[in-house]
Scaffold this motif. Structure first.
Motif, short mmCIF file in Angstrom:
data_model
loop_
_atom_site.label_atom_id
_atom_site.label_comp_id
_atom_site.label_asym_id
_atom_site.label_seq_id
_atom_site.Cartn_x
_atom_site.Cartn_y
_atom_site.Cartn_z
N GLY A 63 57.79 -9.35 41.93
CA GLY A 63 56.45 -10.93 41.96
C GLY A 63 55.66 -10.96 41.45
O GLY A 63 55.72 -12.72 41.43
N ALA A 64 55.45 -10.27 40.68
CA ALA A 64 54.30 -10.63 39.74
C ALA A 64 54.68 -11.25 38.29
O ALA A 64 54.11 -11.70 37.00
CB ALA A 64 53.66 -9.87 39.35
N ARG A 65 55.95 -11.01 38.16
CA ARG A 65 57.10 -11.90 37.27
C ARG A 65 56.97 -13.06 37.47
O ARG A 65 57.25 -13.67 35.88
CB ARG A 65 58.59 -11.13 36.77
N THR A 66 56.43 -13.84 37.79
CA THR A 66 56.91 -15.96 38.50
C THR A 66 55.98 -15.92 39.13
O THR A 66 56.79 -15.14 40.60
CB THR A 66 57.97 -15.98 38.71
N ILE A 67 54.40 -16.57 39.33
CA ILE A 67 54.41 -16.59 40.12
C ILE A 67 54.52 -17.80 40.74
O ILE A 67 53.50 -19.08 39.40
CB ILE A 67 52.49 -15.79 39.38
N LEU A 68 54.71 -19.15 41.67
CA LEU A 68 54.37 -20.18 41.83
C LEU A 68 52.63 -20.69 42.28
O LEU A 68 52.09 -19.83 42.78
CB LEU A 68 54.99 -20.18 43.21
N ASN A 69 52.02 -21.09 41.29
CA ASN A 69 50.56 -21.73 41.33
C ASN A 69 50.98 -23.25 42.85
O ASN A 69 51.06 -23.79 42.14
CB ASN A 69 50.16 -21.96 40.38
N VAL A 70 49.78 -23.48 43.85
CA VAL A 70 49.91 -24.49 44.16
C VAL A 70 48.55 -24.97 44.79
O VAL A 70 47.49 -23.38 45.01
CB VAL A 70 50.38 -23.87 45.76
N GLU A 71 48.08 -25.68 44.43
CA GLU A 71 47.16 -26.02 44.33
C GLU A 71 46.72 -27.11 45.26
O GLU A 71 46.91 -27.85 45.95
CB GLU A 71 46.71 -27.17 43.44
N PRO A 72 46.35 -26.68 46.74
CA PRO A 72 46.15 -26.99 47.93
C PRO A 72 44.67 -28.06 47.90
O PRO A 72 43.38 -27.51 47.18
CB PRO A 72 46.37 -25.56 49.36
N GLY A 109 58.84 -11.69 49.76
CA GLY A 109 57.87 -11.11 48.15
C GLY A 109 57.85 -11.73 46.85
O GLY A 109 57.67 -10.52 45.99
N ASN A 110 57.83 -12.84 47.02
CA ASN A 110 57.82 -13.96 46.09
C ASN A 110 55.88 -14.33 46.22
O ASN A 110 55.57 -14.20 47.36
CB ASN A 110 58.60 -15.01 45.76
N TRP A 111 55.76 -13.51 44.48
CA TRP A 111 54.29 -14.13 44.93
C TRP A 111 53.82 -16.17 44.44
O TRP A 111 53.97 -16.70 43.88
CB TRP A 111 53.68 -13.69 43.84
N ILE A 112 52.50 -15.81 45.63
CA ILE A 112 51.86 -17.83 45.71
C ILE A 112 50.69 -17.52 45.50
O ILE A 112 49.79 -16.78 45.80
CB ILE A 112 52.31 -18.20 47.02
N GLN A 113 50.56 -18.01 43.88
CA GLN A 113 48.98 -18.14 44.20
C GLN A 113 47.90 -19.83 44.36
O GLN A 113 47.97 -20.66 44.49
CB GLN A 113 48.39 -18.08 42.24
N LEU A 114 47.05 -19.91 45.41
CA LEU A 114 46.26 -20.82 46.08
C LEU A 114 45.15 -20.78 44.55
O LEU A 114 45.07 -19.39 44.52
CB LEU A 114 46.03 -20.78 47.07
N VAL A 115 45.31 -21.76 44.74
CA VAL A 115 44.28 -21.65 43.16
C VAL A 115 43.91 -23.73 43.80
O VAL A 115 44.54 -24.35 43.78
CB VAL A 115 44.92 -22.34 41.76
N ARG A 116 42.79 -23.37 44.05
CA ARG A 116 41.54 -24.67 43.50
C ARG A 116 40.19 -24.82 42.50
O ARG A 116 38.91 -24.19 43.21
CB ARG A 116 40.82 -25.41 45.07
N LEU A 117 40.20 -25.15 41.22
CA LEU A 117 39.45 -25.63 40.27
C LEU A 117 38.31 -26.61 40.99
O LEU A 117 37.95 -26.95 41.97
CB LEU A 117 39.44 -26.09 38.95
#
Length: 249
Positions: A63-72, A109-117
Protein backbone atom coordinates in the motif's frame (compact mmCIF):
# COMPACT_ATOMS: atom_id res chain seq x y z
CA UNK A 1 1.25 25.29 -18.50
CA UNK A 2 0.24 21.65 -18.10
CA UNK A 3 -2.00 20.29 -20.82
CA UNK A 4 -3.56 17.54 -18.70
CA UNK A 5 -5.15 17.19 -15.28
CA UNK A 6 -5.96 14.34 -12.91
CA UNK A 7 -9.60 13.96 -11.92
CA UNK A 8 -10.00 10.32 -10.90
CA UNK A 9 -8.39 7.11 -9.69
CA UNK A 10 -9.45 3.50 -10.31
CA UNK A 11 -9.21 1.00 -7.44
CA UNK A 12 -9.55 -2.67 -8.35
CA UNK A 13 -11.14 -5.00 -5.81
CA UNK A 14 -12.72 -8.41 -5.44
CA UNK A 15 -15.79 -6.57 -4.10
CA UNK A 16 -15.88 -3.11 -5.70
CA UNK A 17 -19.39 -2.31 -4.45
CA UNK A 18 -18.46 -2.97 -0.81
CA UNK A 19 -15.25 -0.95 -1.11
CA UNK A 20 -17.17 1.95 -2.67
CA UNK A 21 -19.67 1.89 0.21
CA UNK A 22 -16.78 2.01 2.71
CA UNK A 23 -15.36 5.15 1.09
CA UNK A 24 -18.81 6.70 0.93
CA UNK A 25 -19.39 6.12 4.65
CA UNK A 26 -15.93 7.25 5.73
CA UNK A 27 -16.01 10.51 3.79
CA UNK A 28 -19.79 11.04 3.84
CA UNK A 29 -19.65 11.20 0.06
CA UNK A 30 -22.22 10.19 -2.55
CA UNK A 31 -21.79 6.78 -4.17
CA UNK A 32 -23.08 6.39 -7.70
CA UNK A 33 -23.89 2.91 -8.99
CA UNK A 34 -25.16 4.08 -12.37
CA UNK A 35 -21.97 5.66 -13.77
CA UNK A 36 -21.25 3.00 -16.38
CA UNK A 37 -19.50 -0.18 -15.24
CA UNK A 38 -17.95 1.31 -12.09
CA UNK A 39 -19.31 2.38 -8.71
CA UNK A 40 -18.03 5.94 -8.22
CA UNK A 41 -17.44 8.05 -5.09
CA UNK A 42 -17.37 11.80 -5.64
CA UNK A 43 -14.89 13.57 -3.34
CA UNK A 44 -15.52 17.22 -4.14
CA UNK A 45 -15.01 16.72 -7.88
CA UNK A 46 -12.29 14.07 -7.62
CA UNK A 47 -13.72 10.67 -8.50
CA UNK A 48 -12.73 7.31 -7.02
CA UNK A 49 -13.88 4.51 -9.33
CA UNK A 50 -14.04 0.85 -8.34
CA UNK A 51 -13.62 -2.14 -10.63
CA UNK A 52 -13.19 -5.93 -10.52
CA UNK A 53 -10.24 -7.38 -12.46
CA UNK A 54 -9.33 -11.01 -13.08
CA UNK A 55 -5.67 -10.29 -12.28
CA UNK A 56 -6.41 -8.67 -8.89
CA UNK A 57 -7.22 -10.72 -5.80
CA UNK A 58 -6.74 -10.41 -2.07
CA UNK A 59 -5.49 -7.35 -0.19
CA UNK A 60 -2.95 -4.83 -1.44
CA UNK A 61 0.33 -5.91 0.16
CA UNK A 62 2.29 -2.87 -0.98
CA UNK A 63 0.00 0.00 0.00
CA UNK A 64 2.89 2.40 0.53
CA UNK A 65 3.65 2.40 -3.18
CA UNK A 66 0.59 4.53 -4.02
CA UNK A 67 -1.09 6.62 -1.31
CA UNK A 68 -4.36 8.47 -1.82
CA UNK A 69 -4.14 11.88 -0.12
CA UNK A 70 -7.50 13.19 1.09
CA UNK A 71 -8.02 16.63 2.64
CA UNK A 72 -11.15 16.39 4.82
CA UNK A 73 -12.74 19.36 6.54
CA UNK A 74 -12.68 17.46 9.84
CA UNK A 75 -9.94 14.79 9.99
CA UNK A 76 -10.93 13.79 13.54
CA UNK A 77 -14.49 12.98 12.46
CA UNK A 78 -13.18 10.95 9.51
CA UNK A 79 -10.83 9.07 11.84
CA UNK A 80 -13.76 8.24 14.13
CA UNK A 81 -15.73 6.81 11.21
CA UNK A 82 -12.71 4.72 10.14
CA UNK A 83 -12.47 3.37 13.69
CA UNK A 84 -16.19 2.61 13.75
CA UNK A 85 -15.81 0.57 10.55
CA UNK A 86 -12.90 -1.40 12.00
CA UNK A 87 -10.20 0.39 10.03
CA UNK A 88 -6.49 -0.25 10.48
CA UNK A 89 -4.04 2.59 11.08
CA UNK A 90 -0.55 2.84 9.67
CA UNK A 91 -0.10 6.12 11.51
CA UNK A 92 -2.90 7.52 13.74
CA UNK A 93 -4.04 11.12 13.55
CA UNK A 94 -1.45 13.51 14.96
CA UNK A 95 -0.63 17.20 14.98
CA UNK A 96 2.69 17.97 13.33
CA UNK A 97 3.57 21.64 13.88
CA UNK A 98 -0.01 22.75 13.31
CA UNK A 99 -0.75 20.31 10.48
CA UNK A 100 -2.91 17.21 10.91
CA UNK A 101 -1.80 13.92 9.34
CA UNK A 102 -2.92 10.30 9.54
CA UNK A 103 -2.52 7.21 7.37
CA UNK A 104 -5.04 4.36 7.33
CA UNK A 105 -5.71 1.23 5.30
CA UNK A 106 -9.00 0.67 3.52
CA UNK A 107 -10.55 -2.85 3.65
CA UNK A 108 -8.43 -3.90 0.66
CA UNK A 109 -5.17 -2.66 2.18
CA UNK A 110 -4.86 0.50 0.06
CA UNK A 111 -3.29 3.35 2.01
CA UNK A 112 -5.14 6.63 2.56
CA UNK A 113 -3.48 9.69 4.05
CA UNK A 114 -5.64 12.30 5.77
CA UNK A 115 -4.12 15.77 5.49
CA UNK A 116 -5.18 19.13 6.82
CA UNK A 117 -2.55 21.84 6.62
CA UNK A 118 -2.56 24.88 8.88
CA UNK A 119 -4.23 28.04 7.62
CA UNK A 120 -0.81 29.69 7.32
CA UNK A 121 0.51 26.90 5.10
CA UNK A 122 -2.67 26.87 3.01
CA UNK A 123 -2.40 30.60 2.41
CA UNK A 124 1.27 30.33 1.47
CA UNK A 125 0.75 27.36 -0.83
CA UNK A 126 -2.62 28.43 -2.17
CA UNK A 127 -1.70 31.55 -4.11
CA UNK A 128 -3.92 31.40 -7.20
CA UNK A 129 -2.32 30.30 -10.45
CA UNK A 130 -5.59 30.15 -12.41
CA UNK A 131 -8.51 32.61 -12.69
CA UNK A 132 -10.36 33.10 -9.40
CA UNK A 133 -13.37 35.12 -8.19
CA UNK A 134 -13.16 38.13 -5.91
CA UNK A 135 -15.71 40.47 -4.36
CA UNK A 136 -15.94 43.40 -1.96
CA UNK A 137 -17.52 43.34 1.50
CA UNK A 138 -18.26 45.97 4.10
CA UNK A 139 -16.71 44.14 7.06
CA UNK A 140 -14.09 41.39 7.02
CA UNK A 141 -14.91 39.88 10.41
CA UNK A 142 -18.64 39.44 9.83
CA UNK A 143 -17.88 38.05 6.38
CA UNK A 144 -15.45 35.49 7.79
CA UNK A 145 -18.02 34.42 10.39
CA UNK A 146 -20.81 34.04 7.82
CA UNK A 147 -18.89 32.08 5.21
CA UNK A 148 -17.32 29.77 7.79
CA UNK A 149 -20.17 29.26 10.27
CA UNK A 150 -23.25 29.56 8.04
CA UNK A 151 -21.93 28.29 4.72
CA UNK A 152 -19.39 25.87 6.20
CA UNK A 153 -16.49 27.01 4.02
CA UNK A 154 -12.88 27.21 5.11
CA UNK A 155 -11.91 30.86 5.56
CA UNK A 156 -8.33 32.09 5.90
CA UNK A 157 -6.62 35.48 5.94
CA UNK A 158 -3.52 36.40 4.02
CA UNK A 159 -0.83 38.82 5.16
CA UNK A 160 -2.84 41.78 3.83
CA UNK A 161 -5.92 40.83 5.84
CA UNK A 162 -7.81 39.74 2.74
CA UNK A 163 -10.02 36.68 3.16
CA UNK A 164 -9.35 33.55 1.16
CA UNK A 165 -12.61 31.59 1.05
CA UNK A 166 -12.25 27.96 0.04
CA UNK A 167 -15.33 27.34 -2.08
CA UNK A 168 -14.15 23.80 -2.81
CA UNK A 169 -10.79 22.10 -3.31
CA UNK A 170 -10.45 23.66 -6.75
CA UNK A 171 -11.75 27.18 -6.17
CA UNK A 172 -10.71 29.85 -3.68
CA UNK A 173 -12.40 33.25 -3.75
CA UNK A 174 -11.00 36.40 -2.18
CA UNK A 175 -13.06 38.93 -0.23
CA UNK A 176 -11.65 42.37 0.50
CA UNK A 177 -12.99 45.26 2.60
CA UNK A 178 -14.42 48.32 0.89
CA UNK A 179 -15.72 51.04 3.25
CA UNK A 180 -18.18 52.43 0.68
CA UNK A 181 -19.25 48.96 -0.43
CA UNK A 182 -22.42 48.72 -2.49
CA UNK A 183 -23.78 45.21 -3.13
CA UNK A 184 -23.54 43.95 -6.69
CA UNK A 185 -26.74 43.92 -8.73
CA UNK A 186 -26.15 40.30 -9.69
CA UNK A 187 -25.44 36.93 -8.07
CA UNK A 188 -21.77 36.74 -7.06
CA UNK A 189 -21.70 33.06 -6.13
CA UNK A 190 -23.76 29.99 -7.10
CA UNK A 191 -23.43 26.98 -4.79
CA UNK A 192 -24.48 23.63 -6.33
CA UNK A 193 -26.34 21.33 -3.93
CA UNK A 194 -27.72 17.81 -4.23
CA UNK A 195 -31.00 18.42 -2.36
CA UNK A 196 -32.05 22.04 -2.61
CA UNK A 197 -35.00 21.81 -0.20
CA UNK A 198 -32.75 20.35 2.50
CA UNK A 199 -30.07 22.97 1.80
CA UNK A 200 -32.63 25.78 2.07
CA UNK A 201 -34.04 24.35 5.31
CA UNK A 202 -30.55 24.03 6.81
CA UNK A 203 -29.67 27.63 5.92
CA UNK A 204 -33.01 28.93 7.19
CA UNK A 205 -32.33 27.19 10.51
CA UNK A 206 -29.10 29.21 10.70
CA UNK A 207 -31.01 32.46 10.27
CA UNK A 208 -30.73 32.94 6.50
CA UNK A 209 -33.66 34.76 4.87
CA UNK A 210 -34.35 33.94 1.25
CA UNK A 211 -35.05 36.60 -1.35
CA UNK A 212 -38.20 36.86 -3.41
CA UNK A 213 -38.41 38.41 -6.84
CA UNK A 214 -41.53 39.76 -8.53
CA UNK A 215 -42.70 37.53 -11.35
CA UNK A 216 -40.60 34.54 -10.28
CA UNK A 217 -42.60 31.34 -9.54
CA UNK A 218 -41.01 30.70 -6.14
CA UNK A 219 -42.36 28.23 -3.62
CA UNK A 220 -43.07 29.08 0.01
CA UNK A 221 -39.48 28.33 1.03
CA UNK A 222 -38.12 30.65 -1.68
CA UNK A 223 -37.08 27.96 -4.16
CA UNK A 224 -37.89 28.47 -7.83
CA UNK A 225 -38.49 25.15 -9.61
CA UNK A 226 -39.53 23.93 -13.06
CA UNK A 227 -37.72 26.76 -14.80
CA UNK A 228 -34.29 25.26 -15.33
CA UNK A 229 -32.29 24.06 -12.32
CA UNK A 230 -34.07 24.68 -9.01
CA UNK A 231 -32.59 27.74 -7.32
CA UNK A 232 -32.98 30.00 -4.28
CA UNK A 233 -31.27 33.29 -3.47
CA UNK A 234 -30.07 34.96 -0.28
CA UNK A 235 -27.47 37.54 0.73
CA UNK A 236 -24.31 37.60 2.79
CA UNK A 237 -23.97 40.25 5.55
CA UNK A 238 -22.74 42.77 2.97
CA UNK A 239 -25.81 42.33 0.78
CA UNK A 240 -24.03 40.35 -1.92
CA UNK A 241 -26.43 37.89 -3.55
CA UNK A 242 -25.65 34.17 -3.35
CA UNK A 243 -27.66 31.24 -4.63
CA UNK A 244 -28.00 27.58 -3.88
CA UNK A 245 -28.75 25.77 -7.11
CA UNK A 246 -29.69 22.16 -7.70
CA UNK A 247 -27.27 19.91 -9.53
CA UNK A 248 -30.32 18.35 -11.16
CA UNK A 249 -32.08 20.04 -14.03
Amino acid sequence: MATASVNSILLSSEDPAALARWYGEVFEAPVSDDAGPYPVVDLDGFFIMFDRRDDVSGPNRDGARTILNVEPDDPAAVAERIDALGGEWVSPLENRDGHLFATAKDPDGNWIQLVRLSDEAEVEMGQPTTPFPGFAVRDIDETAEFYSTVLGMRVMRNSMGILMIRIDRRTTAIAYPKPDHEPAAFTILNIPVTDIDTAVADLAAKGVTFLRYDGFPQEENGVMKNNGPSIAWFTDPSGNVISVISREG
